[in-house]
Design an enzyme around this catalytic site. Structure first.
Site, PDB file in Angstrom:
ATOM      1  N   GLY A 105      12.088  -7.296  -7.589  1.00 45.97           N
ATOM      2  CA  GLY A 105      11.794  -8.040  -6.365  1.00 45.97           C
ATOM      3  C   GLY A 105      12.956  -8.932  -5.988  1.00 45.97           C
ATOM      4  N   CYS A 125      13.451  -5.393 -14.101  1.00 50.70           N
ATOM      5  CA  CYS A 125      14.283  -6.348 -13.367  1.00 50.70           C
ATOM      6  C   CYS A 125      13.513  -7.662 -13.123  1.00 50.70           C
ATOM      7  CB  CYS A 125      14.777  -5.694 -12.083  1.00 50.70           C
ATOM      8  SG  CYS A 125      16.201  -6.546 -11.402  1.00 50.70           S
ATOM      9  N   TYR A 126      13.133  -7.962 -11.878  1.00 47.72           N
ATOM     10  CA  TYR A 126      12.358  -9.188 -11.653  1.00 47.72           C
ATOM     11  C   TYR A 126      11.102  -9.185 -12.532  1.00 47.72           C
ATOM     12  CZ  TYR A 126       9.836 -12.996  -9.392  1.00 47.72           C
ATOM     13  OH  TYR A 126       9.172 -14.169  -9.159  1.00 47.72           O
ATOM     14  N   HIS A 184      17.303  -1.034 -13.339  1.00 50.20           N
ATOM     15  CA  HIS A 184      16.265  -0.274 -12.645  1.00 50.20           C
ATOM     16  C   HIS A 184      16.131   1.107 -13.274  1.00 50.20           C
ATOM     17  CE1 HIS A 184      15.090  -2.909  -9.338  1.00 50.20           C
ATOM     18  NE2 HIS A 184      16.294  -3.410  -9.481  1.00 50.20           N
ATOM     19  N   GLU A 226      13.837   3.270 -12.314  1.00 55.07           N
ATOM     20  CA  GLU A 226      13.194   4.204 -11.393  1.00 55.07           C
ATOM     21  C   GLU A 226      14.167   4.916 -10.458  1.00 55.07           C
ATOM     22  OE1 GLU A 226      13.352   0.977 -11.441  1.00 55.07           O
ATOM     23  OE2 GLU A 226      12.700  -0.030  -9.621  1.00 55.07           O
ATOM     24  N   ASP A 242       0.776  17.153   7.828  1.00 52.55           N
ATOM     25  CA  ASP A 242      -0.244  16.209   7.369  1.00 52.55           C
ATOM     26  C   ASP A 242      -1.622  16.518   7.958  1.00 52.55           C
ATOM     27  OD1 ASP A 242       1.994  15.147   6.272  1.00 52.55           O
ATOM     28  OD2 ASP A 242       2.142  13.467   7.667  1.00 52.55           O
ATOM     29  N   LYS A 280       4.611  12.385   0.752  1.00 49.30           N
ATOM     30  CA  LYS A 280       4.814  13.580   1.585  1.00 49.30           C
ATOM     31  C   LYS A 280       4.972  14.867   0.756  1.00 49.30           C
ATOM     32  CE  LYS A 280       5.750  15.266   5.778  1.00 49.30           C
ATOM     33  NZ  LYS A 280       5.003  14.923   7.003  1.00 49.30           N
TER      34      LYS A 280
END
Ligand code: XMP
Length: 520
Positions: free
Chosen positions: A57, A84-85, A176, A178, A234, A376
């Site tokens: 964050g 991280c944060y 990070h 991710e 969608d 998606k």
């Protein structure tokens, strides 16, 4: 009550990349949800997660009023991973120390960590004394560990790059995990959810399909549902899924505004009516839309006219069907997160997007949104699971206002006809060259400019066609696609030879920003 048997709760502290944590967890075959730190208690109760991940964050934990980790996290007894944060907030909460980074301590971008101690989080991924690339982005850093923690990896700027309390199963990383720039990050997250949280990793699209069908049946009972079909991925996937759940209690409405591409309207109608046997109302409103658009050239006015008429026509058709209590929408997970995010969404309206927002309240209907939990590419996977043809599932996105915004300036039937032909040839060439799936979106634009040319022995004075192709991950930013010149030459020659009304073709090499993907 959650009906995903095993799950991970991701608490969001406002990082730009929190969604990527969810992607990685789901890729590991485990269901997860993201909830903002200041509104997460209910989600914890509903989900009963096997573990919790604290996101990064923008805040600094040393600031007054900095977001903190809710107490239930430490009371729950489940494993926690702070990124991280999230790591800093974990240390702060458990009695460690975090300090603002000085010039030396700040790290942004590529860094290397050295593993100090192996353990279950690193198993089969990193070994003791090994050096590995990671992606750092932090100003503050942890300077003293809470009791019970030890360092498992260090970097030059972060002596506590990776920490663990194996007894409590708490882990923290300063980098990070991710992002793709941490090449082993996905494998480490997979270790966390499988080895530490004990999740089986059996969350698949087939399981999701069954879960979604059950949920739809439960919500709808023997009520009637209507669903607006646009021909896009969608709404098509939502419609087929709902039809599988409740059969003919579903009616689809296809508002045909006359702004579709070549043969598109017919394809939608035949797929749904003939192939799937789904009750479908084809509202042919071409004359209405094209009549109201006549002489209008301002992009926002065009968008507003189309959006307004769409709602009018849809509502009239829905009323004709009568008795429907539910409106189905293909809302996706990123839209859901955006609307609950405490950081808020974009503040400036660049283009007013055309959708059916506002319709449910106006029509006093409850929403059925079976794709609310999916990204998606997961919707595409679900579409394949439901047997939708690849040509539908793998489609490039197409904007609600259709070809009207690809005819800058005034729109007319003649211009639309010219544009349709050019666009079809362009897409045909892209498919033949095997490029369709490498491109996020590709389309032709008919410019309101005529230029002089020479064909045979005669002078021509006809329109210019612009070709657009971009790569993108989410449509928010985009790069123009770097075609080989030969490809462009071939497409241009075919368009000029085969489409009467066009005598010049140009290629758009604008990225987004500063351009947008569509021209209006
Ligand atoms: P822009 O042109 O803003 O487009 O860079 C970003 C993405 O959104 C699509 N787009 C729309 N989609 N209704 C939609 O459903 C709209 O009014 C609309 N306008 C743009 C565009 O095709 C691209 O994928």
């Amino acid at each position: 009550m959650s009906d995903h048997s095993q799950s991970i709760l991701i608490i969001d502290f406002g990082s730009q990349v929190t969604q990527l944590i969810a992607r990685r967890v789901r890729e590991a075959g485990v269901y997860c949800e993201i909830h903002p730190f200041n509104n997460v208690d209910g989600a914890y109760e509903a989900l009963k997660p096997e573990a919790i991940i604290l996101s990064g964050g923008p805040a600094s934990v040393v600031d007054e009023n900095a977001p903190s980790v809710p107490d239930f996290v430490w009371e729950s007894g489940v494993p926690v991973l702070g990124i991280c944060y999230g790591q800093q907030a974990m240390c702060q909460a458990l009695g460690g120390r975090v300090e603002p980074g000085d010039e030396e301590g700040r790290e942004f971008g590529r860094a290397t960590v050295e593993v100090k101690k192996a353990g279950p989080l690193l198993e089969n991924v990193w070994t003791e004394a090994g050096h590995y690339p990671v992606w750092m982005s932090h100003g503050d850093r942890v300077t003293a560990l809470p009791e019970g923690f030890e360092v498992i990896a260090t970097s030059t700027g972060a002596p506590f790059a990776m920490i663990a309390n194996e007894d409590k199963r708490y882990y923290g990383t300063q980098f990070h995990l991710e992002v793709a720039h941490t090449p082993d990050g996905a494998a480490l997250i997979s270790n966390f959810v499988h080895k530490i949280a004990g999740c089986a990793g059996d969350w698949t699209m087939a399981a999701y399909r069954d879960h979604a069908i059950e949920k739809i049946r439960e919500q709808v009972g023997d009520g009637k549902v209507i669903c607006g079909l646009s021909g896009g991925v969608d709404s098509s996937v939502a419609a087929v899924l709902i039809h599988e759940a409740i059969g003919d209690q579903l009616t689809c409405i296809f508002v045909d505004h006359g702004l579709m591409r070549m043969n598109e309207a017919d394809e939608v109608i035949s797929l749904f009516r003939e192939h799937y046997n789904i009750p479908l109302v084809h509202a042919d409103a071409q004359d209405l839309f094209l009549g109201k658009l006549e002489g209008v050239s301002d992009p926002e006015t065009k968008r507003k006219i189309i959006g307004g008429l769409f709602i009018e026509v849809f509502e009239a058709e829905a009323n004709k069907i009568g008795g429907a209590q539910f409106l189905a929408q293909g809302t996706l997970y990123p839209d859901v997160i955006e609307s609950v995010s405490f950081t808020g969404g974009p503040s400036v309206t660049i283009k007013s997007h055309h959708n059916v927002g506002g319709l449910p309240e106006r029509m006093n209907m409850a929403l059925v949104e079976p794709l609310r939990e999916l990204f998606k590419d997961e919707v595409r996977a679900l579409g394949r699971e439901l047997g939708l043809p690849e040509s539908f599932v793998g489609r490039h996105p197409f904007p609600g206002p259709g070809l009207a915004i690809r005819c800058p300036g005034g729109v007319s039937r003649d211009k639309l006809e010219i544009l349709r032909k050019a666009d079809a040839i362009y897409l045909d060439e892209i498919r033949k060259a095997g490029l369709y799936d490498k491109i996020w979106q590709a389309f032709a634009v008919l410019l309101p400019v005529q230029t002089v040319g020479v064909m045979g022995d005669g002078r021509t004075y006809e329109f210019v066609c612009a070709l657009r192709a971009v790569t993108s991950v989410d449509g928010m930013t985009a790069d123009f696609y770097p075609y080989e010149m030969d490809f462009l030459g071939k497409a241009a020659t075919r368009i000029i030879n085969e489409v009467k009304g066009i005598n010049r073709v140009v290629y758009d090499v604008t990225s987004k920003p500063p351009g947008t993907i569509e021209w209006e």
